[in-house]
Design a protein around this motif. Sequence first.
Motif, mmCIF file in Angstrom:
data_model
loop_
_atom_site.group_PDB
_atom_site.id
_atom_site.type_symbol
_atom_site.label_atom_id
_atom_site.label_comp_id
_atom_site.label_asym_id
_atom_site.label_seq_id
_atom_site.Cartn_x
_atom_site.Cartn_y
_atom_site.Cartn_z
ATOM 1 N N ASN A 55 0.743 -0.839 -3.302
ATOM 2 C CA ASN A 55 1.573 -0.671 -2.104
ATOM 3 C C ASN A 55 2.950 -1.305 -2.310
ATOM 4 O O ASN A 55 3.076 -2.535 -2.297
ATOM 5 N N TYR A 113 -5.823 -4.452 1.077
ATOM 6 C CA TYR A 113 -6.062 -3.068 1.516
ATOM 7 C C TYR A 113 -7.230 -3.045 2.505
ATOM 8 O O TYR A 113 -8.295 -3.604 2.218
ATOM 9 N N TRP A 126 2.859 -2.039 8.479
ATOM 10 C CA TRP A 126 2.266 -2.105 7.139
ATOM 11 C C TRP A 126 0.971 -1.295 7.125
ATOM 12 O O TRP A 126 0.724 -0.501 6.223
ATOM 13 N N VAL A 177 -0.012 2.233 5.153
ATOM 14 C CA VAL A 177 -1.188 2.335 4.275
ATOM 15 C C VAL A 177 -1.973 3.602 4.618
ATOM 16 O O VAL A 177 -2.364 4.371 3.735
ATOM 17 N N ARG A 230 -0.141 6.778 3.545
ATOM 18 C CA ARG A 230 -0.260 7.017 2.097
ATOM 19 C C ARG A 230 -1.663 7.524 1.741
ATOM 20 O O ARG A 230 -1.817 8.402 0.908
#
Length: 340
Positions: free
Chosen positions: A42, A189, A319, A323, A326
């Motif tokens: 990331n 993550y 954030w 994530v 993506r």
Amino acid sequence: MAKHILLTGGAGFIGSWLVRHLLAQPEAYRVTNLDLLTYAGNPDNLLDVASNPRYRFVEGDICDEALVSELMGDVDIVINAAAQTHVDRSISGPGIFIHTNVLGTQVLLESARQKKSASLEKFIQISTDEVYGSLGQTGLFTETSALEPSSPYSSSKASGDLIALSYFKTYGLPVCVTRCSNNYGPNQYPEKLIPLFIQNASNDKAVPVYGDGLNVRDWIHVQDHSAAVFAVIKAGRPGEVYNIGASNEQNNLWITRKILEILEKPDTLIRFVEDRLGHDRRYAIDSHKIQTELGWRPAVDFESGLRQTVQWYLDNPAWIEAVHRRATAEQAKEAHSHGV
Ligand code: NAD
């Protein structure tokens, strides 16, 4: 001249904390971060260092021999933190774990060896306590405990460790292996237990606890892990393994209840789900060796570290959204490449 560190996997959870830790040292290290930006990599983890003139990001694969060899040029220290890391993913698809964690490690080692330079100070293989398998009710993993990994993930890490140590024994490459217990902290993550449960519970969603929830892990804050790796860079003896842990054993159910308590959410969010295949019962680390030999000590108290971690996820919704964006793009790409 400032030393040059090649760090792999620096866009991941632990890697990004290592990048920050290294750049903050008075030694003014130069850090090249080689990362493939898989689903777990990331770039947002490194926004604060992106413009640092001593930092360079290279998007690429540790299995790419030509690229790795090009990057190895004037490197003084290699830290291999790139890996496939999620046990559940290793159970559903082990191949990529063998490719990255075994072959990728060997590509880095071979390239470091081919460099044929006595100037390579250290090659640090970042590993895990999971290579030791599972403990019963008592006892601790020491560096001489047998390697009895249970999952494809831990087996691939154990294989990487053994290959790394063989490069010390056979070629004299100055390899150190670090085996750390479960990390927690910001930037992890959200598929791993602590960030997943924070995210679910804060959105009033159920938190899925495997089996009876009594599997024990030995938790350490990611900043303490970074400091321990740095101690190994400075004074670790080549050919040695160093266990890293904070003597903080907690079972999953206790952690789950603690997260719910911090978030002021009810225990009714807990859902017991079918246990993970081959689920190790207990991990616990004896970190006496790194403490006495290298003077490292864990500094972050678990309860305050966990509170700070929960707060970080609450304070950084952008954030988390990025994530998920993506991950969705990644899935679409995968579906496209499979003609779905
Ligand atoms: P992570 O999944 O957050 O990050 C892994 C990083 O490696 C990602 O940035 C990813 O893009 C990168 N990567 C994957 N394959 C690559 C490849 N082929 N080439 C280049 N980069 C690649 O993982 P993490 O939790 O930060 O773990 C880092 C290391 O620490 C791993 O070796 C892991 O086994 C070890 N470890 C993790 C824990 C933990 O609790 N998270 C505990 C002990 C040890």
